[in-house]
Design an enzyme around this catalytic site. Structure first.
Site, short mmCIF file in Angstrom:
data_model
loop_
_atom_site.label_atom_id
_atom_site.label_comp_id
_atom_site.label_asym_id
_atom_site.label_seq_id
_atom_site.Cartn_x
_atom_site.Cartn_y
_atom_site.Cartn_z
N ASN A 2 -0.27 -32.13 16.98
CA ASN A 2 -1.60 -32.72 17.16
C ASN A 2 -2.08 -32.47 18.58
OD1 ASN A 2 0.41 -34.59 17.97
ND2 ASN A 2 -0.95 -36.34 17.68
N ASN A 22 -8.34 -34.85 22.43
CA ASN A 22 -9.44 -34.41 23.29
C ASN A 22 -10.09 -35.63 23.91
OD1 ASN A 22 -12.49 -33.66 23.68
ND2 ASN A 22 -11.40 -31.72 23.57
N TYR A 60 -12.47 -37.42 21.93
CA TYR A 60 -11.85 -37.97 20.73
C TYR A 60 -12.12 -37.18 19.45
CZ TYR A 60 -9.98 -42.07 23.12
OH TYR A 60 -9.26 -42.88 23.95
N CYS A 83 -5.23 -32.67 13.93
CA CYS A 83 -3.89 -33.09 13.50
C CYS A 83 -2.92 -31.91 13.49
CB CYS A 83 -3.95 -33.66 12.09
SG CYS A 83 -4.95 -35.14 11.91
N GLU A 100 -0.94 -31.05 11.04
CA GLU A 100 -0.97 -30.36 9.75
C GLU A 100 -2.09 -29.33 9.71
OE1 GLU A 100 -0.90 -33.60 10.48
OE2 GLU A 100 -0.35 -34.80 8.72
N CYS A 149 -2.93 -37.68 7.08
CA CYS A 149 -4.19 -38.43 7.00
C CYS A 149 -5.06 -37.86 5.88
CB CYS A 149 -4.92 -38.39 8.34
SG CYS A 149 -5.87 -36.88 8.62
N CYS A 165 -6.47 -34.25 6.38
CA CYS A 165 -5.47 -33.20 6.16
C CYS A 165 -5.15 -33.03 4.68
CB CYS A 165 -4.20 -33.49 6.96
SG CYS A 165 -4.45 -33.25 8.74
#
Ligand code: ZN
Length: 151
Positions: A57, A60, A63, A68, A70, A105, A108
């Site tokens: 992951n 930044n 945000y 992620c 994945e 999540c 993903c």
């Protein structure tokens, strides 16, 4: 074949393959860029051609551009020409310790839906003790929306 429910292409992963994917995902915890959440995630994606693509992951300061582990692994793979996948290992936790299971999540899961057969793609979650669980994408994203819905 898309509609033939009697034929499963689900790959039988060996214990060695599972261990390698988990180990590769664990190594990625050290690459995670996590100055804000301090929650590291590592992933290792197994393509059907045998290649393994890893990801971590990457946060930044603004945000929302954060990504992620994945999706990092998937987008690396897609950009390198891999488009079919058997499995992904995912590990994660606070301060780079994978001490509890870290499921993917929702975003993903949706990206996986674009590239993977939900009944066949295997999602391995693991913890540092060596314990792991395997679920299919269909279990994590039942009745998911995918390319077939636009066909
Ligand atoms: Zn995610």
């Amino acid at each position: 074949m898309e509609n033939n429910v009697n034929i499963s292409m689900k790959k039988e992963l060996t214990e060695k393959q599972i261990r390698e994917l988990i180990d590769r995902a664990m190594a990625m915890l050290q690459r995670s860029y996590i100055p804000y959440s301090h929650f590291a995630v590592g992933a290792a994606l197994l393509a059907k051609d045998g290649r393994i693509f890893t990801g971590c992951n990457i946060e930044n300061a603004a945000y929302s551009p954060s990504v992620c582990a994945e999706r990092t692994a998937f987008f690396k793979a897609i950009s390198e020409g891999a488009t079919e996948f058997d499995a992904i290992a995912i590990v994660g936790g606070k301060d780079r310790h994978a001490d509890s299971f870290c499921p993917p999540c929702g975003v993903c899961r949706q990206v996986m839906m674009e590239w993977c057969r939900p009944e066949e793609f295997q999602i391995i979650t693991a913890v540092e003790s060596g314990a792991y669980q395997i679920h299919t994408l269909a279990e994590y994203l039942p009745d998911g929306f995918g390319p077939g819905n636009l066909a």
